[in-house]
Design a protein around this motif. Structure first.
Motif, PDB file in Angstrom:
ATOM      1  N   THR A 183      35.917   4.868 -17.056  1.00 60.76           N
ATOM      2  CA  THR A 183      35.023   5.290 -16.699  1.00 60.76           C
ATOM      3  C   THR A 183      33.894   6.028 -16.920  1.00 60.76           C
ATOM      4  N   ARG A 184      32.996   5.381 -16.877  1.00 57.23           N
ATOM      5  CA  ARG A 184      31.972   6.813 -16.912  1.00 57.23           C
ATOM      6  C   ARG A 184      31.326   7.791 -15.416  1.00 57.23           C
ATOM      7  N   PHE A 185      31.872   9.172 -15.925  1.00 60.03           N
ATOM      8  CA  PHE A 185      31.693   9.646 -14.144  1.00 60.03           C
ATOM      9  C   PHE A 185      30.525  10.318 -14.523  1.00 60.03           C
ATOM     10  N   ALA A 186      29.886  11.381 -13.706  1.00 63.63           N
ATOM     11  CA  ALA A 186      29.242  12.322 -13.987  1.00 63.63           C
ATOM     12  C   ALA A 186      29.700  13.367 -12.347  1.00 63.63           C
ATOM     13  N   VAL A 187      29.735  14.485 -13.149  1.00 65.26           N
ATOM     14  CA  VAL A 187      30.914  15.046 -11.840  1.00 65.26           C
ATOM     15  C   VAL A 187      28.887  16.207 -11.091  1.00 65.26           C
ATOM     16  N   VAL A 188      29.083  16.251  -9.264  1.00 65.02           N
ATOM     17  CA  VAL A 188      27.245  16.670  -9.170  1.00 65.02           C
ATOM     18  C   VAL A 188      27.974  17.755  -7.895  1.00 65.02           C
ATOM     19  N   ASP A 189      27.582  18.754  -7.844  1.00 67.38           N
ATOM     20  CA  ASP A 189      28.108  20.005  -7.432  1.00 67.38           C
ATOM     21  C   ASP A 189      26.517  19.949  -6.660  1.00 67.38           C
ATOM     22  N   ASP A 190      26.471  21.253  -5.395  1.00 65.74           N
ATOM     23  CA  ASP A 190      25.351  21.432  -5.106  1.00 65.74           C
ATOM     24  C   ASP A 190      25.487  22.915  -5.774  1.00 65.74           C
ATOM     25  N   VAL A 191      25.726  23.831  -5.913  1.00 60.00           N
ATOM     26  CA  VAL A 191      25.896  24.880  -6.635  1.00 60.00           C
ATOM     27  C   VAL A 191      27.179  25.140  -7.494  1.00 60.00           C
ATOM     28  N   ALA A 192      27.148  26.171  -8.509  1.00 60.55           N
ATOM     29  CA  ALA A 192      27.616  26.304  -9.676  1.00 60.55           C
ATOM     30  C   ALA A 192      27.804  27.789  -9.985  1.00 60.55           C
ATOM     31  N   ASP A 193      28.649  28.618  -9.442  1.00 62.46           N
ATOM     32  CA  ASP A 193      29.243  29.981  -9.970  1.00 62.46           C
ATOM     33  C   ASP A 193      29.920  29.921 -11.102  1.00 62.46           C
ATOM     34  N   THR A 194      31.034  30.333 -10.451  1.00 64.38           N
ATOM     35  CA  THR A 194      32.112  30.093 -11.751  1.00 64.38           C
ATOM     36  C   THR A 194      32.610  28.980 -12.773  1.00 64.38           C
ATOM     37  N   GLY A 195      32.761  27.763 -11.930  1.00 66.24           N
ATOM     38  CA  GLY A 195      32.836  26.771 -12.709  1.00 66.24           C
ATOM     39  C   GLY A 195      34.494  26.533 -12.795  1.00 66.24           C
ATOM     40  N   ALA A 196      34.905  27.116 -12.002  1.00 65.17           N
ATOM     41  CA  ALA A 196      36.485  26.789 -11.720  1.00 65.17           C
ATOM     42  C   ALA A 196      36.305  25.388 -11.120  1.00 65.17           C
ATOM     43  N   ALA A 197      35.813  24.861  -9.976  1.00 65.18           N
ATOM     44  CA  ALA A 197      36.029  23.842  -9.493  1.00 65.18           C
ATOM     45  C   ALA A 197      35.483  22.410 -10.594  1.00 65.18           C
ATOM     46  N   LEU A 198      34.540  22.500 -11.335  1.00 64.78           N
ATOM     47  CA  LEU A 198      33.655  22.000 -11.539  1.00 64.78           C
ATOM     48  C   LEU A 198      34.571  21.328 -12.602  1.00 64.78           C
ATOM     49  N   GLU A 199      35.504  22.357 -13.379  1.00 68.76           N
ATOM     50  CA  GLU A 199      36.024  22.039 -14.885  1.00 68.76           C
ATOM     51  C   GLU A 199      37.660  21.351 -13.553  1.00 68.76           C
ATOM     52  N   ARG A 200      38.357  21.980 -12.852  1.00 70.36           N
ATOM     53  CA  ARG A 200      39.170  21.386 -12.190  1.00 70.36           C
ATOM     54  C   ARG A 200      38.784  19.848 -12.448  1.00 70.36           C
ATOM     55  N   THR A 201      37.437  19.567 -12.008  1.00 70.56           N
ATOM     56  CA  THR A 201      37.535  18.550 -11.070  1.00 70.56           C
ATOM     57  C   THR A 201      37.045  17.450 -13.444  1.00 70.56           C
ATOM     58  N   VAL A 202      36.633  18.562 -13.853  1.00 65.61           N
ATOM     59  CA  VAL A 202      36.851  17.262 -15.347  1.00 65.61           C
ATOM     60  C   VAL A 202      37.721  17.581 -16.204  1.00 65.61           C
ATOM     61  N   THR A 203      38.698  18.282 -15.750  1.00 62.34           N
ATOM     62  CA  THR A 203      39.696  18.313 -16.667  1.00 62.34           C
ATOM     63  C   THR A 203      40.603  16.981 -15.635  1.00 62.34           C
ATOM     64  N   GLU A 204      40.534  16.811 -14.353  1.00 58.81           N
ATOM     65  CA  GLU A 204      41.106  15.124 -13.734  1.00 58.81           C
ATOM     66  C   GLU A 204      40.687  14.401 -14.054  1.00 58.81           C
TER      67      GLU A 204
END
Length: 123
Positions: A41-62
């Motif tokens: 399934t194709r996903f788009a990861v969405v957040d309000d603010v990006a700082d270091t990107g660690a949380a976004l990167e963990r989500t993408v990896t998961e």
């Protein structure tokens, strides 16, 4: 706006299938899909603010670990503290509505409106 029981912290994701779906934080810090979706399934990861990107990167990896495809990460504000680079390393483009430097430029224009006007008109 106060943080109520429906407030979610961390990146959320959406998929291309009809109906709600998302990744919600778990006590261990890793996300879990809130509904069952087939692998691929194709996903788009969405957040309000990006700082270091660690949380976004963990989500993408998961999501990728669960055999899903990630089309990109999308935020309202990139604070330019390394998120774009971290996600580039994870082969996931980051798209931001605003960057911190954009807001700084707007603020400078508000503080000196006559300067901004003269630059636009060439006078």
């Amino acid at each position: 706006m106060g943080a109520g029981p429906e407030t979610r912290r961390g990146p959320q994701v959406g998929n291309s299938r009809p109906g709600p779906s998302g990744v919600r934080p778990s006590p261990t810090g890793s996300g879990r899909l809130s509904s069952q979706v087939p692998p691929g399934t194709r996903f788009a990861v969405v957040d309000d603010v990006a700082d270091t990107g660690a949380a976004l990167e963990r989500t993408v990896t998961e999501l990728r670990r669960q055999q899903h495809s990630v089309v990109g990460a999308f935020v309202i504000l990139d604070r330019q503290q390394g998120a774009a680079e971290a996600l580039e390393h994870a082969d996931c483009p980051l798209t931001a509505l605003f960057r911190l430097e954009d807001l700084a430029l707007l603020r400078r224009q508000e503080q000196a409106p006559e300067l901004a006007t003269s630059k636009r008109t060439g006078t």
